[in-house]
Design a protein around this motif. Structure first.
Motif, PDB file in Angstrom:
ATOM      1  N   TYR A   1      65.684  96.821  -4.650  1.00  0.00           N
ATOM      2  CA  TYR A   1      65.604  98.236  -5.051  1.00  0.00           C
ATOM      3  C   TYR A   1      66.677  99.048  -4.316  1.00  0.00           C
ATOM      4  O   TYR A   1      67.364  99.880  -4.898  1.00  0.00           O
TER       5      TYR A   1
ATOM      6  N   ASP B   1      69.898 101.139  -5.861  1.00  0.00           N
ATOM      7  CA  ASP B   1      70.180 102.542  -5.552  1.00  0.00           C
ATOM      8  C   ASP B   1      71.615 102.722  -5.085  1.00  0.00           C
ATOM      9  O   ASP B   1      72.302 103.647  -5.506  1.00  0.00           O
TER      10      ASP B   1
ATOM     11  N   HIS C   1      73.952 102.430  -7.994  1.00  0.00           N
ATOM     12  CA  HIS C   1      73.878 103.629  -8.836  1.00  0.00           C
ATOM     13  C   HIS C   1      74.590 104.809  -8.188  1.00  0.00           C
ATOM     14  O   HIS C   1      75.311 105.537  -8.843  1.00  0.00           O
TER      15      HIS C   1
ATOM     16  N   GLY D   1      53.998  98.314   6.657  1.00  0.00           N
ATOM     17  CA  GLY D   1      54.835  99.012   5.689  1.00  0.00           C
ATOM     18  C   GLY D   1      55.209  98.223   4.451  1.00  0.00           C
ATOM     19  O   GLY D   1      55.376  98.769   3.371  1.00  0.00           O
ATOM     20  N   SER D   2      55.347  96.939   4.602  1.00  0.00           N
ATOM     21  CA  SER D   2      55.927  96.148   3.529  1.00  0.00           C
ATOM     22  C   SER D   2      55.056  96.050   2.274  1.00  0.00           C
ATOM     23  O   SER D   2      53.857  95.836   2.331  1.00  0.00           O
ATOM     24  N   LEU D   3      55.706  96.170   1.151  1.00  0.00           N
ATOM     25  CA  LEU D   3      54.970  96.105  -0.108  1.00  0.00           C
ATOM     26  C   LEU D   3      54.500  94.703  -0.455  1.00  0.00           C
ATOM     27  O   LEU D   3      53.423  94.517  -0.998  1.00  0.00           O
TER      28      LEU D   3
ATOM     29  N   LEU E   1      55.542  96.292  -8.950  1.00  0.00           N
ATOM     30  CA  LEU E   1      56.414  97.416  -9.263  1.00  0.00           C
ATOM     31  C   LEU E   1      57.740  97.021  -9.836  1.00  0.00           C
ATOM     32  O   LEU E   1      58.427  97.846 -10.432  1.00  0.00           O
TER      33      LEU E   1
ATOM     34  N   HIS F   1      51.470  94.064   1.356  1.00  0.00           N
ATOM     35  CA  HIS F   1      50.353  94.754   0.736  1.00  0.00           C
ATOM     36  C   HIS F   1      49.765  93.904  -0.391  1.00  0.00           C
ATOM     37  O   HIS F   1      48.547  93.740  -0.494  1.00  0.00           O
ATOM     38  N   GLU F   2      50.621  93.330  -1.182  1.00  0.00           N
ATOM     39  CA  GLU F   2      50.137  92.500  -2.285  1.00  0.00           C
ATOM     40  C   GLU F   2      49.431  91.257  -1.767  1.00  0.00           C
ATOM     41  O   GLU F   2      48.395  90.844  -2.279  1.00  0.00           O
TER      42      GLU F   2
ATOM     43  N   GLN G   1      63.910  98.492   1.814  1.00  0.00           N
ATOM     44  CA  GLN G   1      64.807  99.191   0.930  1.00  0.00           C
ATOM     45  C   GLN G   1      66.049  99.709   1.651  1.00  0.00           C
ATOM     46  O   GLN G   1      67.163  99.559   1.167  1.00  0.00           O
TER      47      GLN G   1
ATOM     48  N   HIS H   1      58.673  98.068 -13.130  1.00  0.00           N
ATOM     49  CA  HIS H   1      58.693  99.515 -13.393  1.00  0.00           C
ATOM     50  C   HIS H   1      59.933 100.208 -12.866  1.00  0.00           C
ATOM     51  O   HIS H   1      60.191 101.337 -13.203  1.00  0.00           O
ATOM     52  N   VAL H   2      60.654  99.563 -11.985  1.00  0.00           N
ATOM     53  CA  VAL H   2      61.855 100.201 -11.467  1.00  0.00           C
ATOM     54  C   VAL H   2      62.904 100.197 -12.560  1.00  0.00           C
ATOM     55  O   VAL H   2      62.723  99.599 -13.625  1.00  0.00           O
ATOM     56  N   PHE H   3      64.007 100.876 -12.322  1.00  0.00           N
ATOM     57  CA  PHE H   3      65.062 100.909 -13.316  1.00  0.00           C
ATOM     58  C   PHE H   3      66.348 100.357 -12.752  1.00  0.00           C
ATOM     59  O   PHE H   3      66.810 100.834 -11.729  1.00  0.00           O
TER      60      PHE H   3
ATOM     61  N   ASN I   1      60.391  99.187 -20.693  1.00  0.00           N
ATOM     62  CA  ASN I   1      59.636  98.189 -19.938  1.00  0.00           C
ATOM     63  C   ASN I   1      58.169  98.233 -20.346  1.00  0.00           C
ATOM     64  O   ASN I   1      57.663  99.250 -20.758  1.00  0.00           O
ATOM     65  N   VAL I   2      57.520  97.126 -20.210  1.00  0.00           N
ATOM     66  CA  VAL I   2      56.089  97.101 -20.568  1.00  0.00           C
ATOM     67  C   VAL I   2      55.334  97.785 -19.517  1.00  0.00           C
ATOM     68  O   VAL I   2      54.513  98.279 -19.269  1.00  0.00           O
TER      69      VAL I   2
END
Lengths: 354, 354
Positions: B253, B257, B260, B73-75, B280, B78-79, B224, B283-285, B353-354
């Motif tokens: 992340y 959340d 927020h 599962g972990s991102l 990522l 994955h990388e 998360q 790309h998050v906010f 963001n770029v």
DNA sequence: TTGAAAGCGCTAACAA
DNA sequence: TTGTTAGCGCTTTCAA
């Protein structure tokens, strides 16, 4: 203890023949209590584990499902794999993930071949329709299911998203918001999914009485970089689109970046909708409106089907469709005025994401 | 043609013995030109591929590197996997990914065992320090390298991030922004990485003359959901922190959340910094400030080392450290006033963001 | 230049 | 209840 111990060693210590030891260890056939005890003790002492390679060479089960993929990098793929893995383990199978890039490449042939022998069944995730290996599989009696495939028909069970219909829904959402100039960011042609999504895009436009504009269809790969490049190309048009439908979420991220770096806003200046709804899409900025795929059900069915086949059952070589669902977040909004060349008014970023 | 053809069949067609066919196909030893031609033709005709399982059982190479992981599962995982895969293929090896959850679990034992026989070398990514399999591997002569491991010493080469130092840098960044109440979101204890990061966190606080507050250290898992839960707990404190250092990006992340959804802003009310810098995170906010790990170098070294060992070379069983780098984005900012209980002033979301 | 024998580790089938 | 034989598909001696 450096080398693995073998059955014959266990047998010798226990003072029996290898086959007797084998029986005791597998719990099959008649073995006297005393012999069994001695054997088990010897096995424990030697830390014996049966050699699955040897077993498998005899044709026994491995309880392994091979998952063949073409691209480790993709995030959707990661989600699909994860779902498959969960589902498989729930059924007592383990997953072996192999990245072949192209299953019929000569360099991988031997490995692909070996793995299909090693595994009880195969799941081909997002296989390339042009891959000759698909034909080989049709002929083998190997249990095999294709996942996320929508290209030329194959005589195997196929789990396919309702790509065309889902795409149509996505574009209809944009149309409902008043958009008329809607672009499509295409992915690779490999699995046939992008082509189907493109058809759905055209279906929706046609139904709305809009002529498809070839300059609004760009793309090339299912990743961020491709989405970025394609969006840049669109933004440089004389009459850029007011909305973009990306063939997957990752391309949508790239498009949003491209829009932002032009100093424009999403969805204020341009709306963006994706496809897939990977978990991250609710975390990017702005949270992405997209089409959700029923990942869990799809994985459950896919795994269920290979397992059935692996256990001797039959599964018809049909295409099983899975419906998509529109998830509205904050990357799509009402169409602004006419051409959205310059940054117009900024829109409603709404509140935080969950 | 449904079943794979075997060497003996090729040999029969070519009118030679199996061993001669074997020689011709492998291009080893003496075979007359005429015989060779006949054999190759027969092989082509039968679409013959050697059975790697059988070869492997005799002890030949498979050109496969097994990558054992504990969690699909972990991102980050994955990388890491993606980087390893790229690197391995560049060296002519393919990757077999296996998710064992726990390598020493009885249910997986046979499979783990078989795979280690099948593969020329093993890469254990984020292995659990408590896993008994590590001891087994020390004793086997199996080429094996641990990746992202920072727990009890093991007599094998280990690729480890500079977890402690990196964490210290992260917290120092927060301190430099004026934060004094800084929380730490801990991950799982499995690989030892979280513990090291926690040490670095404490190092930085100590050096700044701040007493660590036990109520500011919470967590439990590298995902998360855990980040979300932990942050909620922190926000409910009488004196919540003004900054949060998450043990990895995914937890960050989740924390963002949670912040927020309390109606507070990042970094206006609370700053958040992560660890890893997965793609990522930009790309998050808001785009995440985090510590970047040198993924490519790490993968290159890890793969290089197993390959060296697999080819008979020697690699010292040392811990190889990899330095982290601070990447400042927009989730961290100056500390507001005192306690950040209520939403104070909103801060600078800066540009896209770029 | 070619082949026969033997064996990798395991187990089904067939005795004993 | 236990053991012998044979073979999965391949290749390394060793002999012809």
């Amino acid at each position: 203890m450096r080398k693995t111990s073998k059955l014959s060693e266990v047998a010798k210590i226990a003072g029996v023949s290898p086959i007797t030891a084998s029986r005791a260890i597998r719990g099959v056939g008649y073995v006297s209590e005393s012999a069994r005890a001695r054997i088990m003790e010897a096995a424990a002492q030697l830390n014996y584990t049966p050699d699955m390679l040897a077993r498998r060479m005899r044709g026994d089960k491995s309880n392994l499902i091979g998952v063949f993929v073409n691209n480790y990098g993709s995030l959707v793929l990661h989600e699909v794999t994860r779902a498959i893995s969960t589902e498989a383990r729930a059924r007592g199978y383990d997953i072996l993930l192999f990245n072949a890039e192209r299953f019929d490449s000569p360099a991988r042939a031997g490995t692909v071949d070996m793995l299909s022998k090693l595994c009880d069944g195969l799941l081909l995730v997002m296989p390339n329709g042009a891959d000759g290996y698909l034909d080989v599989l049709e002929q083998h009696r190997m249990p095999c299911v294709l996942v996320h495939y929508d290209a030329r028909p194959v005589n195997l069970p196929v789990m396919a998203l309702e790509n065309r219909n889902g795409a149509r829904m996505a574009v209809e959402h944009l149309l409902a918001l008043g958009h008329r100039r809607i672009a499509f960011l295409a992915g690779t042609s490999a699995t046939g999914q992008s082509a189907e999504r493109e058809k759905g895009y055209k279906d929706a436009l046609r139904a709305a009485g809009i002529r498809a504009d070839a300059s609004l269809i760009v793309g090339g790969a299912f990743n961020q970089a491709a989405g970025h490049a394609a969006a840049q190309q669109l933004l440089a048009l004389n009459r850029p689109p007011t909305a973009i439908f990306a063939a997957n979420d990752e391309m949508a991220y790239g498009a949003i970046d491209a829009i932002h770096s032009r100093g424009m806003k999403v969805p204020g200046d341009i709306s963006v909708i994706g496809f897939d709804d990977i978990p991250l899409s609710s975390h990017v900025f702005p949270p992405l409106t997209t089409m959700r795929q029923p990942l869990a059900e799809l994985a459950a069915r896919a795994v269920g089907d290979v397992v059935t086949m692996a256990q001797g059952g039959t599964v018809p070589p049909e295409r099983v469709p899975f419906a998509m669902e529109l998830v509205i977040r904050q990357s799509t909004g009402p169409a602004a005025t006419a051409g959205a060349g310059q940054a117009a008014d900024s829109a409603e970023p709404a509140d935080g994401n969950v």
